[in-house]
Design a protein around this motif. Structure first.
Motif, PDB file in Angstrom:
ATOM      1  N   ASP A   1      -4.093  -5.791  11.031  1.00 43.45           N
ATOM      2  CA  ASP A   1      -3.002  -5.029  10.426  1.00 43.45           C
ATOM      3  C   ASP A   1      -1.657  -5.300  11.088  1.00 43.45           C
ATOM      4  OD1 ASP A   1      -3.302  -1.693   9.010  1.00 43.45           O
ATOM      5  OD2 ASP A   1      -3.594  -3.688   8.162  1.00 43.45           O
TER       6      ASP A   1
ATOM      7  N   THR B   1      -6.134  -3.185  -1.157  1.00 43.97           N
ATOM      8  CA  THR B   1      -6.221  -4.345  -0.269  1.00 43.97           C
ATOM      9  C   THR B   1      -5.041  -4.547   0.669  1.00 43.97           C
ATOM     10  OG1 THR B   1      -5.212  -5.739  -1.955  1.00 43.97           O
ATOM     11  CG2 THR B   1      -7.619  -5.690  -1.899  1.00 43.97           C
ATOM     12  N   ALA B   2      -3.901  -3.910   0.422  1.00 48.28           N
ATOM     13  CA  ALA B   2      -2.733  -4.249   1.230  1.00 48.28           C
ATOM     14  C   ALA B   2      -2.792  -3.578   2.611  1.00 48.28           C
ATOM     15  CB  ALA B   2      -1.455  -3.833   0.507  1.00 48.28           C
ATOM     16  N   PRO B   3      -2.119  -4.183   3.610  1.00 49.74           N
ATOM     17  CA  PRO B   3      -2.078  -3.552   4.928  1.00 49.74           C
ATOM     18  C   PRO B   3      -1.240  -2.275   4.884  1.00 49.74           C
ATOM     19  CG  PRO B   3      -0.658  -5.466   4.877  1.00 49.74           C
ATOM     20  CD  PRO B   3      -1.405  -5.459   3.591  1.00 49.74           C
ATOM     21  N   ALA B   4      -1.363  -1.464   5.936  1.00 47.35           N
ATOM     22  CA  ALA B   4      -0.730  -0.138   5.945  1.00 47.35           C
ATOM     23  C   ALA B   4       0.767  -0.187   5.659  1.00 47.35           C
ATOM     24  CB  ALA B   4      -0.987   0.534   7.295  1.00 47.35           C
TER      25      ALA B   4
ATOM     26  N   GLN C   1      -4.807  -2.316  -7.115  1.00 41.72           N
ATOM     27  CA  GLN C   1      -5.373  -3.346  -6.251  1.00 41.72           C
ATOM     28  C   GLN C   1      -4.630  -3.385  -4.915  1.00 41.72           C
ATOM     29  OE1 GLN C   1      -8.024  -4.813  -6.673  1.00 41.72           O
ATOM     30  NE2 GLN C   1      -8.070  -6.770  -5.650  1.00 41.72           N
ATOM     31  N   THR C   2      -3.312  -3.177  -4.977  1.00 46.05           N
ATOM     32  CA  THR C   2      -2.520  -3.187  -3.751  1.00 46.05           C
ATOM     33  C   THR C   2      -2.942  -2.046  -2.841  1.00 46.05           C
ATOM     34  OG1 THR C   2      -0.669  -4.110  -4.975  1.00 46.05           O
ATOM     35  CG2 THR C   2      -0.189  -3.195  -2.816  1.00 46.05           C
TER      36      THR C   2
ATOM     37  N   ALA D   1      -2.834  -2.575 -12.952  1.00 44.07           N
ATOM     38  CA  ALA D   1      -3.984  -3.018 -12.164  1.00 44.07           C
ATOM     39  C   ALA D   1      -3.541  -3.515 -10.804  1.00 44.07           C
ATOM     40  CB  ALA D   1      -4.731  -4.116 -12.921  1.00 44.07           C
ATOM     41  N   TYR D   2      -2.399  -4.187 -10.770  1.00 44.90           N
ATOM     42  CA  TYR D   2      -1.870  -4.688  -9.503  1.00 44.90           C
ATOM     43  C   TYR D   2      -1.559  -3.540  -8.547  1.00 44.90           C
ATOM     44  CZ  TYR D   2       1.377  -6.922  -6.258  1.00 44.90           C
ATOM     45  OH  TYR D   2       2.009  -7.372  -5.131  1.00 44.90           O
TER      46      TYR D   2
ATOM     47  N   SER E   1       1.541  -5.388 -12.894  1.00 46.33           N
ATOM     48  CA  SER E   1       0.819  -4.532 -13.839  1.00 46.33           C
ATOM     49  C   SER E   1       0.249  -3.315 -13.117  1.00 46.33           C
ATOM     50  CB  SER E   1      -0.326  -5.321 -14.460  1.00 46.33           C
ATOM     51  OG  SER E   1      -1.265  -5.647 -13.446  1.00 46.33           O
TER      52      SER E   1
ATOM     53  N   LYS F   1       2.408  -2.097   3.869  1.00 42.14           N
ATOM     54  CA  LYS F   1       2.762  -2.523   2.512  1.00 42.14           C
ATOM     55  C   LYS F   1       2.198  -1.597   1.455  1.00 42.14           C
ATOM     56  CE  LYS F   1       5.169  -5.731   3.554  1.00 42.14           C
ATOM     57  NZ  LYS F   1       6.459  -5.919   2.903  1.00 42.14           N
TER      58      LYS F   1
ATOM     59  N   ASP G   1      -4.802  -9.731  -8.930  1.00 39.42           N
ATOM     60  CA  ASP G   1      -3.936  -8.687  -9.468  1.00 39.42           C
ATOM     61  C   ASP G   1      -4.708  -7.447  -9.849  1.00 39.42           C
ATOM     62  OD1 ASP G   1      -1.143 -10.148 -11.311  1.00 39.42           O
ATOM     63  OD2 ASP G   1      -1.498  -9.714  -9.206  1.00 39.42           O
TER      64      ASP G   1
ATOM     65  N   ASP H   1       7.906  -3.233  -4.718  1.00 42.49           N
ATOM     66  CA  ASP H   1       6.959  -4.347  -4.623  1.00 42.49           C
ATOM     67  C   ASP H   1       6.650  -4.897  -6.010  1.00 42.49           C
ATOM     68  OD1 ASP H   1       3.589  -4.592  -3.157  1.00 42.49           O
ATOM     69  OD2 ASP H   1       4.836  -6.054  -4.172  1.00 42.49           O
TER      70      ASP H   1
END
Lengths: 263, 406, 299
Positions: A125, B105-108, B101-102, B97-98, B95, B110, C258, B90
Motif C-alpha cells: 500500500d 481493488t484500489a489502494p487506500a 471495481q476501484t 462498474a469501474y 463507468s 486512491k 473496469d 478519478d
C-alpha cells in the motif's frame, strides 16, 4: 558514375518523401484541427486561441510539471540502472547477453493492462500511495527500447578493445569510463534517455489504471469540455517531442563533428 | 559501551515522545467525533461542525463524474469555491462498474469517498467477497423527501437524479429525427451512435431499452431493441464509436441516444467546435431511467468531506451558483455558507436532470426553472422500468450485444 | 572481434571455480535484475497465481478452460490476426525504408531517423486515433483530397472503425518500430561485400538473391515476430478506435479490469493475461533462435 549518383538520390528522395507524407499527414490534419476556432455564428477561423486556452488552464502547468518530474526520474533510473548494465554486458559479460535480451523484451509483449492488474495486486500500500511508483514502472516499460538502443549503439564500437587499450595505457577505471567509454556511448545514451522521456511523458494506460492524474490523463479528461483544446494538447505534446528530438540531434551531430575533426 | 548508552538514550527519548503524543492526543480528542461512523447531521454535531471537519480534511475523492453530466461541473466548482476543499476526480469518463471495481481493488490513498452509480449495479456487485455492503450508512437532512423506492432503509444508498433518453443530433442532419424508430432512415447512414457499451454503461443500456419499447417490446423485453440495433448495424446506420465530443468534431457520428441531462453540457461543448447540437425527447417513447445512486464508500479516506458532499447534493436550497458567490459569502460560518449556495438538487435540475426530491420541491416551491426544451411533453406515457425489470434485461444485453456489433 | 561466448565458457581458470567466475561477471547485472524482479516479475507472478484460482479462491484451471471458448477464443483469434497483419504490412515497408536510409543516408540522417522512429513508435491511444480520424475519418482531410480526385473510399463500405481500419492505424507505430529493430541488422551488410561481389562480376540482383536476402532474412523474420508481439499486445490505440465492436484480448482484459465481470468469472482477466504471455512467448522462441544464429554473422 553520375547516373548512379542520380539513382541514389532518387531512391532516398522518394523514400523520405513517402515517409514524410505518412508521418506528417495525420499529424498535420490534427494540427490543423488544433488551430480551429469557431466564431459565435459558427464560422471557421484559424487562430492560436486553443493554445492560449491551454496555457490559461490553471491545471495545465501543474500537470505538465508533474509529468516532466516523473519523466525525469524515469530517465535518472535508466541512467543509473540500465546504461551501466548494458555497458558491463558488452565489456565483460557478453555470455549473458542472450538472456538479458529475452528478459528486456518481456515488457513489450505483456499487455500493460495485465501489468496494472499485477501491480495493484502485488505492490504494498505504501508504494501504491505515492506517484513515484509511476516512473519506476516507466523504466520497465521503456526497457525493451532503451536496451536495444544501447545494445545497438555499443555493438558498433569495439568497447572491449578500446577500454583495454585505455587500461593498457595506464588509465584507471574511473578515468577510462569518463574519458573513453562515456564519449563513445554518448549518442546511444542520448537516444535511450530521450526515448524514456518521451514514453514517460505520454504514458496513459498504466497511469490511468493505477488511478493517477498526470498530463496525458488530464488531457483526456479535459477533452469533453473543450475538444479542440484537447486536440491542441496532444498536438502540443507530440510537437514538443519532435522539438526535443531536433535539439538532441543537433547536439549529437555537433559532438560527432568534434570527434571527427580530432581524428 | 558508548553505543549502548546512545541506544538507551534514544529509546528513552522515543518512548517519552510517544508518551507525550499519546497523552496529549486524548486531550485534543475529548468530545471529538469520529466522522467515519456518523450517520446523520445531528450525530455530526450540526452543519458548522461538519464543515469545519470537512475543511480540515481538505480533499474529496470523487470518481467518474463526467464533464457536462447533470451539471456536475457546477456542483464541483461550487463546492470547491464555497468550502475550499480540493476535489480529485478519478477517471471522469469511467463507468459505474469501474467505480465499484476501484473500491474493491484500489489502494487506500486512491479510494473514492463517494460514488454515483447506475441502479443495476446495486446488489451482489456492490458487496465485497464476504457479502458485506461496500457502503456506509448516512441519511441526509432531506432524507424524507427522497422517494421511498429509491433509498435503502438503513441509509446505505439513495437515488439522486434521473433523466429521460433523448435523441441528440447535429442540426445539419436532414430530415431532423423525431422518433427513435426514425433512426433506421437510410439518410442516416454512418451517423447513429450510442454513449458507450450497453452491457456496461447504464445510459447505453437504457437507450437500447427505449429502442425496444419503440419497436414493440416492453419493460420486460429488451430483445426488440437489440434486434433494432442489429438491423441498424447491418444497414450501416449504426457506427460503433462512443458519442464523445471528439468524435462529433470529426463527424464520426451525427446522431446519438443520450440522457437528457447530458444535453446542456454537450450542446455548450459542441458550440466550441462550431456544431449546433439539438436534444429532443423522442415522440414515440419517453423512457425515464431509474435514478442514479449515491453512496458513501465504507473505506472513504475523507469521512467528513464525504458527508458534507452528500448533504450538499441533496440540499434543496435555492441559492447562488459559483459565478455569483462572493468572498464575503465564503467568509461566513459553515452553516451560513451552506445556506447561501445553490443546493445540489437544484443544480441537477439546472442540468436538465430530474432531482429525486422533485415532487417535494415542487410542493415547497423551491425548484428553480429547468433549462428550456427538456421538458417531458404533457400527456405522454412515461415508461420507467423498475430494478427488478432492468436486471434480467441487463443480463440479456450482456449475452447478446457482442453478436450485434461484430 | 572475439567471440566471448566461446571464451568465457572455455578455459580460463584464473578467477577460481567456473561458477564463481560467472558470479563475478554477473554481479554488476544484479541491480537491474533485482529491479526487474520487484517491478515486473512480481506483479506478473501475482497475475499468474490469481489466474489459477477460481471464484472461491481455490486452485483451479477453470479460468483457462473458460478462455478457450467463445467469446474469448474469438478475441484471441482477432488479436493474433491483428498482430500478424500489422506486422506483415509494417515489416516490408519498414525494412525497405531502413535499408535505403542505411545505405544512402548520411550519419546525421541515420541518427535523426532513429530518434524520430523512437518517438513515433511510442505514439498511440487517443492522440493517434484522433490523428487518423481527422485524416481518414468520414470527414477526414485525406478523404476530402481523394474525393476531389474522384475516389470515394467510403462509398465502398470502408470505415476506419473496422478491423482493416485498426490495422491501418497500427502501421503508424509498427513501421517506426520495424526501423528501430531492423536497422542494426543492416549494418552487417558490409559495403565491402557488395563491392567485392561487384568486382567478381555479380549484378546487384545476384548479390541480393545469393548473399543479401539470405543474410538478412533471419533478422527480418525476427523483427517480424517482435512486431507481431507489439501489435498483439497494443491496448490504448485499440481502445480509442473501438467501443467493444471488435473483440481483442487486451480490450477484454481492460473491460474486466473496469469491473464488467460475469459474476462467476472473477479471475478470467488474469488468465487472459497469462494466455497472452504464453502466445507471445511462442512467438519469441523462434525469434531468439534466429537472433542467436544471426548474431554470429553480425560480429
Amino acid at each position: 558514375m553520375a547516373a548512379m549518383k542520380k539513382r541514389i538520390d532518387l531512391a532516398l528522395f522518394t523514400a523520405l518523401g513517402l515517409a514524410g507524407i505518412f508521418i506528417l499527414l495525420p499529424f498535420g490534419s490534427s494540427a490543423e484541427f488544433s488551430f480551429r476556432e469557431y466564431s459565435t455564428d459558427g464560422k471557421l477561423l484559424h487562430s492560436f486561441a486553443p493554445y492560449r486556452w491551454i496555457i490559461e488552464q490553471p491545471e495545465f502547468l501543474s500537470h505538465l510539471l508533474l509529468s516532466f518530474k516523473l519523466a525525469f526520474i524515469a530517465v535518472l533510473f535508466t541512467a543509473i540502472l540500465v546504461v551501466p548494465s548494458v555497458a558491463w554486458l558488452h565489456l565483460k559479460a557478453q555470455s549473458f547477453r542472450p538472456i538479458v535480451e529475452i528478459v528486456t523484451l518481456l515488457p513489450l509483449v505483456i499487455p500493460v493492462v495485465a501489468l496494472s492488474i499485477g501491480v495493484q495486486a502485488a505492490f504494498p500500500d505504501w508504494l501504491q500511495s505515492t506517484e513515484y511508483e509511476l516512473p519506476l514502472m516507466y523504466v520497465v516499460l521503456s526497457l525493451p527500447f532503451t536496451f536495444r538502443i544501447l545494445d545497438n549503439g555499443l555493438q558498433a564500437i569495439p568497447l572491449k578493445t578500446i577500454s583495454e587499450a585505455s587500461r593498457g595505457l595506464g588509465a584507471n577505471w574511473p578515468k577510462t569510463i569518463f574519458y573513453v567509454i562515456a564519449p563513445v556511448m554518448r549518442t546511444a545514451v542520448a537516444g535511450a534517455f530521450f526515448l524514456t522521456f518521451a514514453l514517460s511523458l505520454g504514458e496513459f494506460t498504466l497511469t490511468s489504471l493505477l488511478h493517477w492524474d498526470t498530463f496525458p490523463t488530464w488531457v483526456t479528461s479535459v477533452s469533453q469540455q473543450n475538444i479542440i483544446g484537447a486536440i491542441a494538447l496532444s498536438v502540443f505534446s507530440l510537437a514538443v517531442a519532435f522539438l526535443i528530438l531536433l535539439l538532441v540531434g543537433l547536439f549529437s551531430s555537433r559532438s560527432k563533428k568534434r570527434t571527427e575533426v580530432a581524428e | 559501551m558508548r553505543a549502548k548508552r546512545l541506544v538507551v538514550a534514544a529509546t528513552a527519548a522515543a518512548l517519552f515522545t510517544t508518551g507525550l503524543v499519546v497523552a496529549t492526543a486524548p486531550a485534543q480528542a475529548a468530545g471529538k467525533i469520529d466522522y467515519c461512523t456518523v450517520q446523520n447531521l445531528t450525530e455530526a454535531g450540526g452543519m458548522d461542525a461538519l464543515v469545519t471537519a470537512a475543511k480540515k480534511e481538505g480533499t474529496l475523492n470523487v470518481i467518474t463524474l463526467a464533464s457536462g453530466w447533470a451539471n456536475y461541473d457546477e456542483a464541483i466548482a461550487l463546492f470547491k469555491k464555497a468550502f475550499g476543499i480540493k476535489i480529485v476526480n478519478d477517471n471522469p469518463d469511467g463507468s459505474s462498474a469501474y467505480e465499484l471495481q476501484t473500491i474493491k481493488t484500489a489502494p487506500a490513498a486512491k479510494q473514492p469517498d463517494v460514488v454515483d452509480i447506475g441502479a443495476t449495479h446495486l446488489g451482489a456487485e456492490a458487496s465485497d467477497t464476504l457479502g458485506r455492503s461496500l457502503f456506509t450508512p448516512y441519511k441526509v437532512a432531506t432524507w424524507n423527501d427522497i422517494t421511498p423506492t429509491w433509498k435503502d432503509t438503513n441509509g446505505l444508498w439513495y437515488g439522486d437524479y434521473q433523466g429521460t433518453i433523448n435523441i441528440a443530433y447535429d442540426s445539419s442532419v436532414t430530415p431532423a429525427p423525431t422518433k427513435i424508430s426514425d433512426l433506421a432512415n437510410p439518410a442516416y447512414k454512418g451517423m447513429v451512435a450510442l454513449g458507450g457499451d450497453p452491457s456496461a454503461a447504464t445510459e447505453s443500456f437504457m437507450s437500447v431499452f427505449a429502442a425496444s419499447i419503440a419497436k414493440g417490446g416492453s419493460v420486460d423485453d429488451i430483445k426488440p431493441g437489440i434486434e433494432f440495433f442489429r438491423s441498424l448495424k447491418q444497414s450501416g446506420n449504426f457506427v460503433t464509436v462512443p458519442a464523445t465530443g471528439a468524435n462529433l468534431a470529426t463527424g464520426a457520428f451525427k446522431i446519438a441516444l443520450s440522457w437528457s441531462f447530458n444535453g446542456p453540457g454537450f450542446i455548450a461543448a459542441a458550440k466550441g467546435i462550431g456544431k449546433d447540437l439539438k436534444y429532443v425527447t423522442p415522440k414515440d417513447v419517453v423512457l425515464k431511467g431509474s435514478p442514479y445512486i449515491q453512496a458513501i464508500n465504507a473505506k472513504a479516506p475523507h469521512c467528513a468531506a464525504a458527508r458534507l458532499w452528500e448533504e450538499f447534493l441533496f440540499s434543496e436550497n435555492k441559492g447562488k451558483f459559483s459565478k455569483d458567490l462572493t468572498s464575503a459569502d465564503i467568509k461566513q460560518s459553515g452553516s451560513k455558507v451552506f445556506a447561501t449556495i445553490m443546493g445540489g438538487q437544484n443544480i441537477f435540475n439546472s442540468g436538465a436532470a430530474h432531482p429525486i426530491t422533485e415532487a417535494a420541491m415542487i410542493k415547497k416551491g423551491t425548484l428553480i426553472a429547468p433549462p428550456a426544451g427538456f421538458e417531458i411533453p404533457a400527456g405522454v406515457k412515461v415508461y420507467s422500468p423498475t430494478l427488478d425489470q432492468q436486471i434480467p434485461q441487463q443480463a440479456v444485453v450482456k449475452t447478446m450485444w457482442p453478436s450485434v456489433i461484430q | 572481434m572475439t567471440n566471448s561466448y566461446v571464451s568465457s565458457k572455455g578455459v580460463s581458470r584464473k578467477g577460481g571455480t567456473f561458477a564463481r567466475r560467472n558470479l563475478i561477471i554477473a554481479a554488476p547485472l544484479l541491480p537491474l535484475l533485482a529491479y526487474l524482479t520487484f517491478f515486473f516479475f512480481w506483479p506478473m507472478f501475482a497475475v499468474v497465481v490469481d489466474s489459477l484460482k477460481n471464484n472461491d479462491h481455490q486452485w483451479s484451471l477453470i479460468n483457462f478452460t473458460t478462455i478457450a471458448q467463445k467469446p474469448y477464443s474469438t478475441a484471441f483469434k482477432n488479436s493474433i490476426l491483428l498482430g500478424a497483419l500489422s506486422a506483415l504490412f509494417a515489416s516490408i515497408p519498414g525494412a525497405l525504408f531502413a535499408y535505403i536510409i542505411e545505405v544512402r543516408g548520411s550519419e546525421k540522417l541515420k541518427g535523426f531517423i532513429n530518434s524520430l522512429s523512437g518517438v513515433l513508435a511510442n505514439t498511440g491511444g487517443v492522440p493517434l486515433a484522433f490523428m487518423f480520424i481527422a485524416t481518414f475519418g468520414a470527414q477526414g482531410s485525406a478523404i476530402k483530397i481523394l474525393k476531389s480526385l474522384g475516389i470515394d473510399l467510403y462509398s465502398g463500405g470502408f470505415t476506419l472503425f473496422s478491423f482493416t481500419g485498426i490495422v491501418f492505424v497500427y502501421l503508424y507505430f509498427q513501421i517506426p518500430l520495424m526501423v528501430i529493430i531492423f536497422s542494426p541488422a543492416l549494418h552487417s551488410i558490409r559495403n565491402e561485400w557488395r563491392d567485392a561481389a561487384k568486382n567478381l562480376g555479380a549484378t546487384p540482383r545476384k548479390f541480393w538473391t545469393t548473399i543479401g536476402v539470405p543474410l538478412l532474412f533471419p533478422s527480418f523474420a525476427a523483427s517480424f515476430l517482435l512486431l507481431f508481439a507489439s501489435g498483439f499486445a497494443a491496448y490504448a490505440t485499440a481502445r480509442a478506435m473501438t467501443v467493444g465492436n471488435i473483440a481483442l484480448v487486451p480490450l477484454v482484459i481492460g473491460t474486466l479490469v473496469d469491473g464488467n465481470v460475469q459474476v462467476n468469472q472473477a479471475n478470467v482477466g488474469k488468465s487472459l493475461a497469462v494466455g497472452m504471455v504464453l502466445i507471445s512467448a511462442l512467438a519469441m522462441i523462434p525469434y531468439l533462435i534466429i537472433q542467436r544464429r544471426a548474431r554470429r554473422w553480425q560480429q
